[in-house]
Scaffold this active site. Structure first.
Site, mmCIF file in Angstrom:
data_model
loop_
_atom_site.group_PDB
_atom_site.id
_atom_site.type_symbol
_atom_site.label_atom_id
_atom_site.label_comp_id
_atom_site.label_asym_id
_atom_site.label_seq_id
_atom_site.Cartn_x
_atom_site.Cartn_y
_atom_site.Cartn_z
ATOM 1 N N HIS A 126 -18.731 -14.019 30.178
ATOM 2 C CA HIS A 126 -18.003 -14.694 31.255
ATOM 3 C C HIS A 126 -18.859 -14.731 32.502
ATOM 4 O O HIS A 126 -19.665 -13.833 32.753
ATOM 5 C CB HIS A 126 -16.662 -14.021 31.536
ATOM 6 C CG HIS A 126 -16.742 -12.539 31.796
ATOM 7 N ND1 HIS A 126 -16.859 -11.631 30.773
ATOM 8 C CD2 HIS A 126 -16.725 -11.826 32.947
ATOM 9 C CE1 HIS A 126 -16.908 -10.416 31.285
ATOM 10 N NE2 HIS A 126 -16.841 -10.497 32.604
ATOM 11 N N HIS B 119 -16.643 -16.819 20.772
ATOM 12 C CA HIS B 119 -16.909 -15.438 21.177
ATOM 13 C C HIS B 119 -18.407 -15.167 21.191
ATOM 14 O O HIS B 119 -19.054 -15.162 20.143
ATOM 15 C CB HIS B 119 -16.216 -14.442 20.243
ATOM 16 C CG HIS B 119 -16.436 -13.018 20.675
ATOM 17 N ND1 HIS B 119 -15.644 -12.400 21.622
ATOM 18 C CD2 HIS B 119 -17.385 -12.121 20.326
ATOM 19 C CE1 HIS B 119 -16.097 -11.170 21.825
ATOM 20 N NE2 HIS B 119 -17.147 -10.971 21.046
ATOM 21 N N HIS C 116 -18.441 -15.029 36.575
ATOM 22 C CA HIS C 116 -17.552 -14.962 37.727
ATOM 23 C C HIS C 116 -17.997 -16.017 38.745
ATOM 24 O O HIS C 116 -19.192 -16.118 39.055
ATOM 25 C CB HIS C 116 -17.643 -13.606 38.416
ATOM 26 C CG HIS C 116 -17.278 -12.419 37.577
ATOM 27 N ND1 HIS C 116 -16.083 -11.743 37.717
ATOM 28 C CD2 HIS C 116 -17.950 -11.773 36.588
ATOM 29 C CE1 HIS C 116 -16.055 -10.721 36.870
ATOM 30 N NE2 HIS C 116 -17.178 -10.713 36.167
ATOM 31 N N HIS D 140 -16.775 -10.253 26.236
ATOM 32 C CA HIS D 140 -16.792 -11.685 25.904
ATOM 33 C C HIS D 140 -17.473 -12.348 27.087
ATOM 34 O O HIS D 140 -16.990 -12.212 28.227
ATOM 35 C CB HIS D 140 -15.364 -12.195 25.687
ATOM 36 C CG HIS D 140 -15.239 -13.651 25.315
ATOM 37 N ND1 HIS D 140 -14.528 -14.092 24.198
ATOM 38 C CD2 HIS D 140 -15.689 -14.776 25.925
ATOM 39 C CE1 HIS D 140 -14.575 -15.413 24.130
ATOM 40 N NE2 HIS D 140 -15.265 -15.860 25.184
HETATM 41 P P1 5GP Z 1 -16.464 -7.743 34.022
HETATM 42 O O1 5GP Z 1 -16.136 -6.427 34.677
HETATM 43 O O2 5GP Z 1 -16.459 -7.586 32.516
HETATM 44 O O3 5GP Z 1 -17.648 -8.425 34.558
HETATM 45 O O4 5GP Z 1 -15.267 -8.710 34.391
HETATM 46 C C1 5GP Z 1 -14.066 -8.737 33.720
HETATM 47 C C2 5GP Z 1 -13.058 -9.366 34.640
HETATM 48 O O5 5GP Z 1 -11.904 -9.672 33.884
HETATM 49 C C3 5GP Z 1 -12.583 -8.424 35.770
HETATM 50 O O6 5GP Z 1 -12.894 -9.031 37.023
HETATM 51 C C4 5GP Z 1 -11.083 -8.306 35.536
HETATM 52 O O7 5GP Z 1 -10.344 -8.298 36.733
HETATM 53 C C5 5GP Z 1 -10.778 -9.512 34.680
HETATM 54 N N1 5GP Z 1 -9.652 -9.340 33.787
HETATM 55 C C6 5GP Z 1 -9.389 -8.257 33.007
HETATM 56 N N2 5GP Z 1 -8.275 -8.459 32.281
HETATM 57 C C7 5GP Z 1 -7.819 -9.701 32.619
HETATM 58 C C8 5GP Z 1 -6.691 -10.470 32.201
HETATM 59 O O8 5GP Z 1 -5.875 -10.072 31.364
HETATM 60 N N3 5GP Z 1 -6.540 -11.693 32.775
HETATM 61 C C9 5GP Z 1 -7.417 -12.169 33.719
HETATM 62 N N4 5GP Z 1 -7.161 -13.389 34.213
HETATM 63 N N5 5GP Z 1 -8.496 -11.477 34.116
HETATM 64 C C10 5GP Z 1 -8.685 -10.250 33.584
HETATM 65 ZN ZN ZN Z 2 -13.911 -12.924 22.576
#
Ligand code: 5GP
Ligand code: ZN
Length: 112
Positions: free
Chosen positions: A98, A45, A100, A96
């Protein structure tokens, strides 16, 4: 810790995995914004890019070694975009780290 992606790492929440090793997991975004939309995360994490430091940056380097392999396996031969949203102004929704991977179509020529 109540972290969605830690739960995915632990298998408490299912995901469609496309790559996994001892340090890294990659899985399909549940709400894809391109034909290919994959999230690459460290298993440990780290809250965001803001949480990267000299003690944990090796896993980030490893993630960036994995990304071209994942992109190639997905057939993204014409290019792709790598994005990491950090903090509220960037609309980071999962705290957390990540990355894309977005591809499979001509992406917008603006990022913000
Ligand atoms: P952020 O907005 O934090 O950059 O990206 C988070 C991403 O996580 C979003 O694109 C969202 O669609 C994805 N996401 C949220 N919940 C889940 C989940 O339970 N499973 C998967 N596979 N993706 C998720
Ligand atoms: Zn985490």
């Amino acid at each position: 810790m109540d972290c969605l992606f830690c739960k995915i790492v632990n298998g408490d929440i299912p995901s469609t995995k496309v790559y996994e090793d001892e340090k890294v997991l990659a899985f399909r975004d549940i709400n894809p914004q391109a034909p290919t939309h994959i999230l690459v995360i460290p298993k440990e994490h780290i809250p965001s890019v803001d949480g990267i430091n000299a003690d944990n940056s090796a896993v980030v380097a490893h993630i960036f070694e994995c990304i071209p392999k994942i992109a190639a396996a997905e057939g993204l031969t014409n290019g792709y975009r790598v994005v990491s949203n950090c903090g509220d102004d960037a609309c980071q929704s999962v705290k957390h780290l990540h990355f894309h991977i977005l591809g499979g179509k001509q992406l917008a020529d603006t990022m913000a």
